[in-house]
Design an enzyme around this catalytic site. Structure first.
Site, PDB file in Angstrom:
ATOM      1  N   CYS A  80     -24.056 -26.317  -4.604  1.00 22.27           N
ATOM      2  CA  CYS A  80     -23.415 -26.708  -3.354  1.00 22.27           C
ATOM      3  C   CYS A  80     -21.921 -27.049  -3.571  1.00 22.27           C
ATOM      4  CB  CYS A  80     -24.169 -27.851  -2.701  1.00 22.27           C
ATOM      5  SG  CYS A  80     -23.772 -28.077  -0.943  1.00 22.27           S
ATOM      6  N   HIS A  87     -29.555 -25.721  -1.991  1.00 21.50           N
ATOM      7  CA  HIS A  87     -30.124 -26.755  -2.854  1.00 21.50           C
ATOM      8  C   HIS A  87     -31.466 -26.300  -3.433  1.00 21.50           C
ATOM      9  CE1 HIS A  87     -27.653 -30.490  -1.961  1.00 21.50           C
ATOM     10  NE2 HIS A  87     -27.076 -29.542  -1.238  1.00 21.50           N
ATOM     11  N   GLU A 118     -33.349 -27.885  -5.334  1.00 25.05           N
ATOM     12  CA  GLU A 118     -34.259 -29.025  -5.528  1.00 25.05           C
ATOM     13  C   GLU A 118     -34.837 -29.558  -4.217  1.00 25.05           C
ATOM     14  OE1 GLU A 118     -30.670 -31.043  -4.059  1.00 25.05           O
ATOM     15  OE2 GLU A 118     -31.059 -29.273  -5.302  1.00 25.05           O
TER      16      GLU A 118
END
Length: 817
Positions: free
Chosen positions: A683, A796, A798
């Site tokens: 990001c 992202h 995660e």
């Protein structure tokens, strides 16, 4: 105290009356004082004073007592605690491999619907069986013999019974009359049928004193033909029973929620004009035992599959022609799968309990080398009394989709099924028919849908479920409630009678127990039954699993056939391999990381934190690769790197708020490049790399915070020219060409990129992602440096919106930069 001899020697009615009165006095003095009863009554209500539903679970542990039933039967109960309920259930299920009996078990909880409990018995004294309008009541052991005279008198005098005769000392055989005259649709459940016999038995033992004693067992599908005159097309085997119900004299009862386990033992005292006073007290009864014989091969001439692959799908086309004409709205057709039964029924039951928790689990030894082992997800009919009256409830299941590998995929599948118009139509029709069934016998205005398209999760399947209730009119009872729903629209179709005709014409064999029910008709007036679905019928060592699909006009034939195979798969796997318990749903997300963890053991990662809210989840994913991870705030990163004895194997630039210049990220990149460290950005990390190498950032018209988007992989140079795939770097190795990701950003990399960077992924072109950017100019989602070991993603990996398998795999791949 009433002496044993008083009951045995008092052969006249007066003696029976004296015995009954004495036992009532004993009941009043057995410790169940008025205060105790008030406490029990209070426990049946919530703090707000509303009736507390049992959710099908046995009520709290009772005290030993003696009471007299409506049929003047004296019932003596002894209650003792069970110290090890797990061991007790295992012993009972093992015993059911060789002797008759029943074990019912709910291993599934749903607020306001289901609780966890177990109840069962072996070696019952009495069995009621039926073949069409013929019935037989058998004493299965010496303790069953005293039951027969009182049952014979009641059945002989029943106006619905044509004949009931004692055959020897251990059997009653009889026939129910054919229905004559006029019965309104509201009263159809009152016409002569085998349920007239069931009701007669219930009336003899009727009492509010005990919620556990009753008839337990299985109801066959063909019972519906006692009320619907439908031509039979399938061959019926003469020995196939339509009903097997037991009266127990000892029960194991476990309420898992209250963590109470107890055993109830019963003795009975009967008095009849023909046989005088008889009692089970002091009699030791032991029925026949037959060791279960496993089988490793199918019998000659018996196929494992009733329909060859593709044949069932053709039936869907036949059904569609019925839908076009308006003959049917929906129909449920089924097919049977078979396997040699290598395991004992108790082993299959234990396997299903572990692999496929359900509200209606059961193991029933029906005798005659026939067993039912199941894990049904669907209530048939449940009737319980509360302050408002006799509450009838059902939970029609219609709508099925496969479970995902984890909770995230489950959520996507749930979203898909809830947005599917076909699935909504399916359950709507089922519930409308179910409401109609209840409206025959319930107080007007009480039939309500109290749960709409609610989600129930099972081991392999996700179902949508409605929850419907009504309150019986005073002239109807639980058996009427059972009969007006026979059988559920979810197992036959609608309109129900025409659907039953269609099923009978199109299927290849009689349904036997499939689509009917198992459960408990209690002598205190309540009833709890589940549909016979996800069930293994074992007969002479051959295991049969029948599964159906709900067909509508917009059904896809191949999909419906696959649905039957999917529904049957859990039971078939339990038959073929009940000893291995697979990992529970949701553990698959870490499987790839565990397999690869050893490859990165000893490697080091420095995760530079730019004051992000997700950095520790990112660190968690990195640790799943097997590496040692140290998270360092950006203000301390320079000192930490200087103090390391050797450079890390990988540096990760975390997400963060603001712009790259707010954190001076460029100097961190400069330092890491000088140390020849692999760099992976997330990001803000991608934005920082783009700016560091001379690129520019733009701001999205609409920020994407916690939003999903589809990403497509592609390799483009700074000028938009295609680049060979092998030059796109390793980050997306082993990943699909398109997948869903989570976005948390307002800034994005503008084209053209610096000449040294390659675009390796973007928002799926041609689709509006909601970010305000034109669909023909999709936002860059990943980059790779042409010559340096540097890569980054804008999304992202995660987040819960990105598959954990894919997120971890990207981080594993980063070590190959």
């Amino acid at each position: 105290v009433v002496k044993k001899r008083d009951c045995q020697t008092s052969g006249d009615a007066a003696g029976a009356a004296r015995c009954s009165c004495a036992m009532k006095r004993d009941a009043a003095n057995d410790g169940s004082s008025a205060s105790t009863k008030r406490v029990k009554a209070a426990a049946s209500f919530t703090v707000g004073g509303r009736p507390k539903p049992t959710l099908g679970a046995p009520s709290g542990r009772p005290s030993s007592q003696t009471y007299v039933t409506a049929g003047s039967v004296v019932v003596i109960t002894e209650v003792e605690d069970v110290q090890d309920p797990v061991e007790a259930v295992e012993e009972l299920s093992s015993k059911l491999d060789r002797c008759r009996g029943c074990l019912l078990s709910s291993s599934y909880e749903y607020p306001g619907r289901y609780a966890q409990w177990s109840l069962g018995f072996a070696d019952p004294p009495v069995c009621l069986e039926a073949w069409g309008k013929k019935f037989k009541v058998s004493a299965l052991n010496t303790r069953g013999m005293p039951f027969l005279p009182v049952l014979h008198e009641a059945l002989k005098g029943n106006e619905a019974v044509l004949e009931a005769k004692l055959v020897g000392a251990d059997k009653i055989e009889g026939v129910v009359k054919e229905a004559e005259g006029f019965f309104s649709e509201e009263e159809r459940s009152k016409q002569p049928s085998i349920f007239s016999v069931v009701r007669a038995v219930v009336n003899i033992f009727s009492s509010d004193e005990d919620p556990h004693l009753g008839l337990y067992g299985a109801f066959g599908y063909d019972l519906c033909f006692q009320f619907e005159q439908i031509p039979l097309h399938q061959k019926r085997e003469p020995e196939q029973r339509d009903l097997v119900m037991y009266i127990p004299d000892e029960m194991l009862i476990i309420n898992h929620q209250s963590q109470q386990s107890w055993r109830m033992r019963y003795d009975f005292v009967f008095n009849t004009s023909s046989h005088g006073m008889q009692s089970t007290k002091g009699i030791v009864g032991k029925g026949a035992e037959t060791e279960f014989q496993t089988r490793t091969e199918m019998p000659a001439g018996v196929n494992k599959r009733e329909f060859a692959p593709g044949e069932f799908a053709k039936l869907v086309e036949t059904a569609k022609r019925k839908f076009e004409r308006g003959d049917l709205f929906e129909a449920v057709l089924s097919q049977t799968f078979r396997e040699p039964c290598k395991a004992k029924p108790s082993e299959i039951f234990s396997c299903l309990q572990k692999r496929n928790p359900s509200p209606y689990g059961f193991l029933i030894n029906l005798g005659e080398d026939e067993f039912l082992v199941g894990a049904s997800p669907e209530m048939f009919v449940r009737v319980e009394r509360n302050l408002q009256g006799q509450r009838v409830e059902t939970c029609p299941i219609s709508g099925t989709i496969r479970r995902g590998k984890n909770a995230l995929e489950d959520a996507e599948h749930i979203k898909k099924i809830l947005s599917d118009p076909k699935e909504e139509s399916e359950i709507t029709m089922c519930t409308d028919v179910d409401r109609n069934d209840k409206s025959r016998i319930c107080e007007h205005g009480t039939v309500q849908v109290i749960g709409r398209r609610q989600i129930e999760l099972y081991s392999r399947l996700i179902h949508t479920v409605d929850h419907v209730e009504g309150y019986l009119r005073p002239e109807f009872d639980a058996i009427d409630a059972f009969l007006v729903h026979t059988w559920a629209v979810t197992v036959c179709g609608a309109p129900k009678t025409w659907a039953m005709k269609f099923v009978e014409e199109q299927e290849r064999s009689q349904r036997r127990w499939y689509g009917a029910s198992v459960g408990h008709v209690a002598f205190d007036g309540h009833l709890n039954t589940g549909l016979t679905l996800r069930t293994v019928r074992i007969h002479k060592g051959v295991a049969e699993v029948r599964a159906g699909a709900t067909l509508l006009f917009d059904s896809v034939p191949e999909s419906e056939e696959k649905e039957t195979e999917l529904k049957a798969s859990a039971c078939l796997n339990a038959v073929t391999n009940p000893w291995d318990t697979p990992a529970t749903n949701g553990t698959a997300s870490t499987s790839a990381a565990k397999a690869l963890a050893s490859q990165n053991s000893g490697k080091t990662v420095v995760l530079i934190d730019f004051e992000d809210s997700f950095v520790h989840t990112l660190a968690n994913y990195l640790r799943q690769t097997g590496a040692k991870v140290t998270t360092v705030r950006h203000t301390q990163a320079e000192n930490y790197l200087a103090g390391m004895s050797s450079p890390p194997d990988l540096a990760v630039l975390s997400p963060g708020p603001g712009r790259p210049t707010d954190f001076g990220v460029s100097k961190h990149i400069e330092r890491l490049v000088a140390l020849k460290v692999r760099i992976f950005g997330v990001c803000l990390g991608l934005q920082s790399i783009v700016e560091h190498f001379g690129g520019t950032l733009g701001q999205l018209p609409l920020p994407m915070h916690g939003k999903p988007s589809m990403v497509d992989l592609r390799a483009l140079a700074h000028d938009g020219a295609s680049v060979a795939a092998e030059k796109a770097g390793p980050i997306f190795s082993c990943l699909p060409a398109s997948f869903c990701v989570a976005r948390y950003h307002s800034l994005y990399a503008l084209r053209p990129l610096p000449e040294c960077l390659i675009e390796t992924a973007c928002i799926a072109p041609g689709k509006d992602s909601g970010d305000g950017i034109a669909a023909d100019k999709p936002v860059i989602m990943a980059i790779q440096h042409k010559t340096l070991p540097i890569a980054a993603v804008q999304f992202h990996p995660e987040s819960i919106l990105t598959s954990p398998d894919l997120g971890v795999q990207m981080l594993v791949n980063a070590f190959s930069l």
